[in-house]
Design a protein around this motif. Sequence first.
Motif, PDB file in Angstrom:
ATOM      1  N   GLN A  24       0.825  -1.213   0.000  1.00 37.97           N
ATOM      2  CA  GLN A  24       0.000   0.000   0.000  1.00 37.97           C
ATOM      3  C   GLN A  24       0.864   1.270   0.000  1.00 37.97           C
ATOM      4  O   GLN A  24       0.481   2.298  -0.556  1.00 37.97           O
ATOM      5  CB  GLN A  24      -0.921   0.002   1.222  1.00 37.97           C
ATOM      6  N   GLN A  25       2.051   1.186   0.605  1.00 44.29           N
ATOM      7  CA  GLN A  25       2.919   2.370   0.701  1.00 44.29           C
ATOM      8  C   GLN A  25       3.728   2.612  -0.563  1.00 44.29           C
ATOM      9  O   GLN A  25       4.277   3.701  -0.739  1.00 44.29           O
ATOM     10  CB  GLN A  25       3.875   2.214   1.896  1.00 44.29           C
ATOM     11  N   LEU A  26       3.818   1.611  -1.424  1.00 38.04           N
ATOM     12  CA  LEU A  26       4.581   1.817  -2.663  1.00 38.04           C
ATOM     13  C   LEU A  26       3.917   2.901  -3.502  1.00 38.04           C
ATOM     14  O   LEU A  26       2.728   2.797  -3.814  1.00 38.04           O
ATOM     15  CB  LEU A  26       4.676   0.513  -3.458  1.00 38.04           C
ATOM     16  N   PRO A  27       4.678   3.944  -3.915  1.00 39.02           N
ATOM     17  CA  PRO A  27       4.042   5.081  -4.596  1.00 39.02           C
ATOM     18  C   PRO A  27       3.862   4.886  -6.102  1.00 39.02           C
ATOM     19  O   PRO A  27       3.290   5.743  -6.754  1.00 39.02           O
ATOM     20  CB  PRO A  27       5.035   6.224  -4.327  1.00 39.02           C
ATOM     21  N   PHE A  28       4.342   3.790  -6.651  1.00 40.40           N
ATOM     22  CA  PHE A  28       4.303   3.615  -8.098  1.00 40.40           C
ATOM     23  C   PHE A  28       3.529   2.345  -8.456  1.00 40.40           C
ATOM     24  O   PHE A  28       3.450   1.394  -7.673  1.00 40.40           O
ATOM     25  CB  PHE A  28       5.716   3.538  -8.667  1.00 40.40           C
ATOM     26  N   PRO A  29       2.943   2.305  -9.653  1.00 42.28           N
ATOM     27  CA  PRO A  29       2.211   1.118 -10.106  1.00 42.28           C
ATOM     28  C   PRO A  29       3.159   0.006 -10.571  1.00 42.28           C
ATOM     29  O   PRO A  29       4.294   0.276 -10.967  1.00 42.28           O
ATOM     30  CB  PRO A  29       1.362   1.640 -11.261  1.00 42.28           C
ATOM     31  N   PHE A  30       2.659  -1.225 -10.503  1.00 46.29           N
ATOM     32  CA  PHE A  30       3.461  -2.356 -10.944  1.00 46.29           C
ATOM     33  C   PHE A  30       2.541  -3.540 -11.228  1.00 46.29           C
ATOM     34  O   PHE A  30       1.351  -3.544 -10.886  1.00 46.29           O
ATOM     35  CB  PHE A  30       4.488  -2.755  -9.882  1.00 46.29           C
ATOM     36  N   GLN A  31       3.131  -4.555 -11.855  1.00 48.07           N
ATOM     37  CA  GLN A  31       2.435  -5.841 -12.034  1.00 48.07           C
ATOM     38  C   GLN A  31       3.429  -6.958 -11.767  1.00 48.07           C
ATOM     39  O   GLN A  31       4.521  -6.984 -12.337  1.00 48.07           O
ATOM     40  CB  GLN A  31       1.876  -5.966 -13.450  1.00 48.07           C
ATOM     41  N   LEU A  67       7.520  -2.734 -13.621  1.00 51.91           N
ATOM     42  CA  LEU A  67       7.326  -1.471 -12.909  1.00 51.91           C
ATOM     43  C   LEU A  67       6.913  -0.391 -13.891  1.00 51.91           C
ATOM     44  O   LEU A  67       7.343  -0.378 -15.040  1.00 51.91           O
ATOM     45  CB  LEU A  67       8.626  -1.049 -12.212  1.00 51.91           C
ATOM     46  N   ASP A  68       6.073   0.513 -13.433  1.00 50.23           N
ATOM     47  CA  ASP A  68       5.629   1.644 -14.251  1.00 50.23           C
ATOM     48  C   ASP A  68       5.857   2.921 -13.442  1.00 50.23           C
ATOM     49  O   ASP A  68       4.922   3.521 -12.916  1.00 50.23           O
ATOM     50  CB  ASP A  68       4.153   1.479 -14.625  1.00 50.23           C
ATOM     51  N   ILE A  69       7.149   3.306 -13.334  1.00 52.80           N
ATOM     52  CA  ILE A  69       7.517   4.422 -12.459  1.00 52.80           C
ATOM     53  C   ILE A  69       7.573   5.713 -13.265  1.00 52.80           C
ATOM     54  O   ILE A  69       8.282   5.811 -14.265  1.00 52.80           O
ATOM     55  CB  ILE A  69       8.886   4.171 -11.795  1.00 52.80           C
ATOM     56  N   ASP A  70       6.823   6.698 -12.823  1.00 50.98           N
ATOM     57  CA  ASP A  70       6.888   8.050 -13.374  1.00 50.98           C
ATOM     58  C   ASP A  70       7.696   8.895 -12.389  1.00 50.98           C
ATOM     59  O   ASP A  70       7.223   9.180 -11.287  1.00 50.98           O
ATOM     60  CB  ASP A  70       5.478   8.623 -13.534  1.00 50.98           C
ATOM     61  N   PRO A  71       8.936   9.286 -12.743  1.00 47.38           N
ATOM     62  CA  PRO A  71       9.783  10.005 -11.782  1.00 47.38           C
ATOM     63  C   PRO A  71       9.127  11.260 -11.227  1.00 47.38           C
ATOM     64  O   PRO A  71       9.347  11.618 -10.073  1.00 47.38           O
ATOM     65  CB  PRO A  71      11.033  10.343 -12.609  1.00 47.38           C
ATOM     66  N   ILE A  72       8.328  11.924 -12.047  1.00 50.85           N
ATOM     67  CA  ILE A  72       7.725  13.180 -11.590  1.00 50.85           C
ATOM     68  C   ILE A  72       6.599  12.929 -10.603  1.00 50.85           C
ATOM     69  O   ILE A  72       6.462  13.616  -9.592  1.00 50.85           O
ATOM     70  CB  ILE A  72       7.227  13.993 -12.802  1.00 50.85           C
ATOM     71  N   SER A  73       5.771  11.898 -10.873  1.00 51.60           N
ATOM     72  CA  SER A  73       4.602  11.648 -10.033  1.00 51.60           C
ATOM     73  C   SER A  73       4.904  10.732  -8.858  1.00 51.60           C
ATOM     74  O   SER A  73       4.329  10.888  -7.776  1.00 51.60           O
ATOM     75  CB  SER A  73       3.472  11.026 -10.867  1.00 51.60           C
ATOM     76  N   ASP A  74       5.787   9.769  -9.058  1.00 50.66           N
ATOM     77  CA  ASP A  74       5.943   8.697  -8.085  1.00 50.66           C
ATOM     78  C   ASP A  74       7.136   8.851  -7.157  1.00 50.66           C
ATOM     79  O   ASP A  74       7.261   8.106  -6.190  1.00 50.66           O
ATOM     80  CB  ASP A  74       6.066   7.351  -8.821  1.00 50.66           C
ATOM     81  N   LEU A  75       8.052   9.790  -7.451  1.00 51.24           N
ATOM     82  CA  LEU A  75       9.237   9.963  -6.620  1.00 51.24           C
ATOM     83  C   LEU A  75       9.323  11.396  -6.127  1.00 51.24           C
ATOM     84  O   LEU A  75       8.862  12.317  -6.794  1.00 51.24           O
ATOM     85  CB  LEU A  75      10.503   9.640  -7.425  1.00 51.24           C
ATOM     86  N   PRO A  76       9.923  11.610  -4.943  1.00 53.47           N
ATOM     87  CA  PRO A  76      10.194  12.993  -4.521  1.00 53.47           C
ATOM     88  C   PRO A  76      11.086  13.665  -5.559  1.00 53.47           C
ATOM     89  O   PRO A  76      12.143  13.131  -5.921  1.00 53.47           O
ATOM     90  CB  PRO A  76      10.926  12.806  -3.180  1.00 53.47           C
ATOM     91  N   PHE A  77      10.664  14.830  -6.055  1.00 48.14           N
ATOM     92  CA  PHE A  77      11.393  15.430  -7.176  1.00 48.14           C
ATOM     93  C   PHE A  77      12.809  15.826  -6.789  1.00 48.14           C
ATOM     94  O   PHE A  77      13.688  15.924  -7.649  1.00 48.14           O
ATOM     95  CB  PHE A  77      10.623  16.641  -7.711  1.00 48.14           C
ATOM     96  N   GLU A  78      13.065  16.036  -5.488  1.00 48.01           N
ATOM     97  CA  GLU A  78      14.423  16.338  -5.051  1.00 48.01           C
ATOM     98  C   GLU A  78      15.366  15.186  -5.390  1.00 48.01           C
ATOM     99  O   GLU A  78      16.533  15.400  -5.714  1.00 48.01           O
ATOM    100  CB  GLU A  78      14.451  16.612  -3.548  1.00 48.01           C
ATOM    101  N   LYS A  79      14.843  13.942  -5.321  1.00 47.18           N
ATOM    102  CA  LYS A  79      15.654  12.776  -5.680  1.00 47.18           C
ATOM    103  C   LYS A  79      15.963  12.783  -7.177  1.00 47.18           C
ATOM    104  O   LYS A  79      17.061  12.421  -7.605  1.00 47.18           O
ATOM    105  CB  LYS A  79      14.917  11.490  -5.305  1.00 47.18           C
ATOM    106  N   VAL A  80      14.981  13.181  -7.969  1.00 47.08           N
ATOM    107  CA  VAL A  80      15.187  13.265  -9.415  1.00 47.08           C
ATOM    108  C   VAL A  80      16.262  14.307  -9.738  1.00 47.08           C
ATOM    109  O   VAL A  80      17.147  14.081 -10.567  1.00 47.08           O
ATOM    110  CB  VAL A  80      13.867  13.605 -10.132  1.00 47.08           C
TER     111      VAL A  80
END
Length: 416
Positions: A24-31, A67-80
């Motif tokens: 539930q805490q994972l911020p990105f979609p996956f299968q 994994l379907d990670i969108d760096p802008i939506s799914d990660l803190p942008f400071e990390k990007v």
Amino acid sequence: MDRKIEKRSAELEKEVQFYKRFIQQLPFPFQFTDYSLGMTMTKKRGTAEPEIRFDVATHQAPAKLQLDIDPISDLPFEKVEAFLAPILDLVPHHIVFVDGNGIITLCNLQAANDTGVDRDAMIGKHIRELLKLPDELIMTLKSIEKNEPIYNQEVLDRYYGIINTRFIRNEDGSIKRVISMFQSLNLMKETEKLAVAGRIAAGIAHEIRNPLTTVRGYLQFFKNELPDRIVSLIDKLLIPELDRANGIITDFLNIAKPAEVKAEKMNINQFITEDLGILLHSEALLRDVEVHYQLDERLSNYDVEADKNQLLQVFLNLFHNAVEAKVKKTMRISITSKLHNNIVQIFFCDDGPGIPSTIIDYIFDPFFSTKETGTGLGLSLSRKIIELHKGTMKVQSDETGTCFLLELPVYPRASL
């Protein structure tokens, strides 16, 4: 036995709850598909609970995670930004990220070096502190105010060039970041000036040099047959003047086709104190000049790749220009080195009368000179040499003196 089973059952239940809460805490979609169990787990963006299917055909293929990670939506942008920073440092244009209030969150090395700041110190500061311009002249702020990106707009202030901005937005449409990229055209403008000078040089060199060589040769040939007073005139005036004219032509040709850089690794502090210092010592004594050095000890662990003779030519030219402009009996010249980001900054400063503000923008132009006998090529050639060493050369001046800033890339010295 029943109590052990109950205990183990409770532990398994807690373990399942643990895995569910983790997912539930994972911020990105996956299968995730496990073919041996015939199960697929899918989590979509914006949902906490995954969907589990049990109707997958079972076979012995390995489990598969997509994994379907969108760096802008799914990660803190400071990390990007932290990930992008070393990559953007390789870009030879100014790249600056700001938030919706104009606060800098990323500044690449090119922008920091060209504006003369410590890029790490700029993070969290307003962009006006980087550019040192009024807000109304900063195109990035205009882009934020209008809430519109800028496409290939020409900037006509002291940072002459082309600017582009793009937006990264939050889900509600507000501005997360404004990415500003500025391409300076100053170097292109200087290159065009040098190209014109080169064409002039190529045009006149052949037509003038050959007659000069002929005249000089005949003067040398006939002078033994002439009276002493004529021979003295030839040796003291005519031949030196012909040689001076030939030297001017050589300078013209150096602008058209600069000498090849024979680079070698060397320590810049050692170059300043030994190679340059030895040459300046005798010159300074003869011309009543005090030379002082202030060198950054951190540079002992770094090298520059440079042509020693060409660098000596640059500094001797700066020294002679300073001495020719002095009005006081004694002049003080200071040479300072400083490690800044990934470059060495060398400040060559004097306490002379300064360069008038009306002409300071032209002193690097070919053929511009305020001296009656000057060709106006010395500073132009000096800056060209520094640029061939992948560096920059700038000047600041007022009534208290003139300071030239030379910047060259440095490389960590390999440990033994």
